[in-house]
Design a protein around this motif. Structure first.
Motif, mmCIF file in Angstrom:
data_model
loop_
_atom_site.group_PDB
_atom_site.id
_atom_site.type_symbol
_atom_site.label_atom_id
_atom_site.label_comp_id
_atom_site.label_asym_id
_atom_site.label_seq_id
_atom_site.Cartn_x
_atom_site.Cartn_y
_atom_site.Cartn_z
ATOM 1 N N THR A 1 0.850 -1.184 0.000
ATOM 2 C CA THR A 1 0.000 0.000 0.000
ATOM 3 C C THR A 1 0.891 1.241 0.000
ATOM 4 N N THR A 2 0.300 2.366 -0.255
ATOM 5 C CA THR A 2 0.946 3.689 -0.329
ATOM 6 C C THR A 2 1.897 3.749 -1.519
ATOM 7 N N PHE B 1 -6.297 -3.788 6.928
ATOM 8 C CA PHE B 1 -5.598 -2.528 6.673
ATOM 9 C C PHE B 1 -6.107 -1.404 7.572
ATOM 10 N N SER B 2 -7.366 -1.484 8.005
ATOM 11 C CA SER B 2 -7.950 -0.483 8.894
ATOM 12 C C SER B 2 -8.654 -1.190 10.044
ATOM 13 N N GLY C 1 -5.949 2.922 6.829
ATOM 14 C CA GLY C 1 -4.893 2.925 5.832
ATOM 15 C C GLY C 1 -3.570 3.277 6.485
ATOM 16 N N LYS C 2 -2.947 4.372 6.072
ATOM 17 C CA LYS C 2 -1.654 4.774 6.623
ATOM 18 C C LYS C 2 -1.774 5.755 7.788
ATOM 19 N N SER D 1 2.005 3.259 8.059
ATOM 20 C CA SER D 1 2.699 2.405 7.086
ATOM 21 C C SER D 1 4.148 2.150 7.472
ATOM 22 N N SER E 1 -9.533 3.686 1.419
ATOM 23 C CA SER E 1 -8.129 3.586 1.008
ATOM 24 C C SER E 1 -7.654 2.140 0.912
ATOM 25 N N ASP E 2 -8.476 1.191 1.385
ATOM 26 C CA ASP E 2 -8.045 -0.204 1.455
ATOM 27 C C ASP E 2 -8.315 -0.896 0.129
#
Length: 537
Positions: free
Chosen positions: A270-271, A377-378, A459-460, A484, A532-533
């Protein structure tokens, strides 16, 4: 046939070894410095998996105190010989620099639940061992070998030697049977028999974005082995926009209906920095045999996000809120670090989790840290702590943790004058020195009363919260932090050097050496869906 979405074992579950015994499937994965050692999951349909056991669970089998981050238990191989289960694994004491101190062991059990035997020492010539049960009754032990004189790549091929189960040792000659391809870094060997051939499946390219599964075969177990016409039967190295990356280190299994499936290591970056917060996970691919007697991956060699398997996955447990209490002991989702002497770091007497303050968070020897994998992720996490520190050397609280170099930690601690306070400790981007950062000033709190601690990750974005006893509303603590960072790519090493995944849990340290105790009433983990996932299951 139903379709599921990869991975099948989300979160930190790398280096899968798969086995079918009758109608039961098992996957063993690496646990590195987390105790107890090796995770074995069970399934009836390849879609729904549950944790069956962690077999290395007593001091006579495993004591990892002093093992550096991402050392400990590597690459287990799980097999069955129609009489008992066999598990081989590497215990790594050093991995950085020119040398690898890696010791290979064998354990066995009549049942998957155990008890498993004490370890039988095999060798120390390399890592990623496997045990193959030949049709003629012989047992063969294979592992990659290491040569500290070779530059720049120290991997020197796959070695083979016979294992005598009666004598409980390796016997006879040892020979390098396969040197790999030009992708190099050959490791993770698994042997199979089919249609008059011995097949050798290996991992190559390291465990980052060049990772791959390479297949070879021979009419004789000693070789020579010819490499698959496509070289790599599975890899995402030439597909940078594929959802599943870092794909390699696999093992295959035949279903009762004759279909074949390959399980493999993978990561979901991710990111823009391509960070794998959930670590190296386990995915599955359908495979088939060509007319040339070579195995191929359906729609391969690039791994597929969606795969047909015999079962239909029930996603409800994956999204369920987990409210952990401690009346019945520590839930199987939780692990701790390195030590078999759990009585020195925690207890669940009285229905609460009591941590006994030992060394600092990130210690390689004895720290009181109990945590579960981040598998989404969240998510939200929270707990309530009862802790009365007397100075700045006593601290306990809630942590998002990867390694000694990478963690976020909301602590209840005290100023040198004894005034209790909240303090965020962070090792964000501190590699290689591991120095702490403090993203915000301490927040004074009363010296008495429980404190509710929480964090959210979207997310991040990570945000800490707290509430004092009697308060219903959580209040933000500190700024939004970069979640992240708690990832393989920032785990304290360069590429191919950090092998675990993000955890969330509770910890307690007493650097005065007085074993101050912190008590936690519960632990909550609530998965969340966030826009965002991109690659969420």
């Amino acid at each position: 046939m139903p379709t599921i979405r990869n991975p099948i074992l989300p979160g930190f579950n790398p280096d899968p070894s798969i086995l079918r015994v009758g109608e039961d499937y098992y996957i063993a994965t690496s646990t590195f410095e987390w105790y107890p050692g090796v995770q074995i999951h069970h399934s009836k349909d390849l879609a729904n998996w549950s944790l069956a056991t962690r077999p290395l669970n007593r001091r006579s089998q495993l004591d990892m105190r002093g093992d550096p981050d991402s050392c400990g238990i590597w690459a287990p191989c799980l097999t069955h010989d129609d009489d008992r289960f066999w598990l081989v694994f590497t215990r790594v004491k050093r991995k950085d620099g020119s040398f690898k101190d890696a010791h290979n062991y064998i354990v066995h059990s009549k049942t998957i639940e155990g008890p498993w035997s004490d370890p039988i020492y095999a060798n120390s010539s390399g890592f990623d061992p496997s045990l193959f049960h030949d049709e003629d009754g012989k047992k063969w032990f294979a592992n990659m070998t290491w040569d500290h004189r070779r530059r720049p790549l120290l991997f020197s091929g796959i070695a083979l030697q016979e294992f005598d189960p009666e004598a409980e040792k390796l016997v006879g000659p040892r020979k390098i049977i396969y040197y790999g391809t030009d992708l190099s870094l050959v490791e993770g060997p698994h042997l199979y028999q089919r249609s008059g051939y011995y097949y050798l499946l290996t991992a190559e390219g390291g465990t980052a974005y060049e990772h791959a599964c390479t297949l070879a075969r021979s009419k004789d177990i000693w070789g020579p082995y010819e490499t698959h016409p496509d070289k790599h039967i599975l890899t995402a190295k030439d597909a940078p926009f594929n959802a599943l990356q870092r794909s390699g280190h696999g093992d295959w299994v035949e279903a009762p209906n004759g279909k074949h499936y390959l399980v493999h290591l993978t990561g979901r970056p991710t990111t823009h920095e391509r960070r794998c917060v959930l670590g190296r996970e386990t995915a599955i691919q359908e495979a088939y045999w060509g007319d040339d007697d070579w195995l191929y991956i359906k729609n391969g060699p690039v791994p597929s996000l969606h795969v047909e398997v015999p079962g239909t996955r029930d996603d409800e447990p994956y999204w369920a809120e987990q409210n952990y209490t401690f009346e019945d002991g520590l839930h199987k989702d939780f692990q701790w670090l390195r030590t078999p002497e759990i009585e020195r770091i925690f207890s669940t007497e009285g229905g609460k989790l009591k941590l006994i303050g030992r060394e600092s968070i990130g210690s390689w020897f004895e720290q009181a840290l109990v945590a579960r994998r981040q598998t989404h992720f969240s998510y939200d996490a929270e707990t309530t702590i009862d802790f009365s520190p007397t100075d700045e050397r006593q601290f306990a609280g809630l942590t998002a943790y990867y390694s000694r170099y990478n963690f976020f930690y909301l602590t209840v601690t005290a100023h040198s004058d004894g005034q209790r306070e909240l303090l965020i400790m962070s090792s964000e981007e501190s590699w290689p020195d591991g120095k702490l950062r403090f993203p915000t000033d301490p927040v004074k709190i009363p010296n008495e009363g429980k404190v509710r601690l929480a964090l959210t990750i979207r997310g991040k974005k990570l945000q800490f919260f707290h509430a004092l006893e009697g308060e219903e509303t959580l209040k933000e603590v500190g700024p939004v932090l970069d979640a992240s960072i708690v990832s393989d790519e920032c785990g304290g090493h360069q590429a191919h050097g950090s092998f675990t995944g993000a955890f969330v849990g509770v910890a307690c340290s007493d650097l005065n050496g007085t074993a101050a105790e912190a008590t936690f009433d519960y632990f909550g983990y609530l998965p969340r869906k966030d826009e965002s996932d991109r690659y969420e299951i």
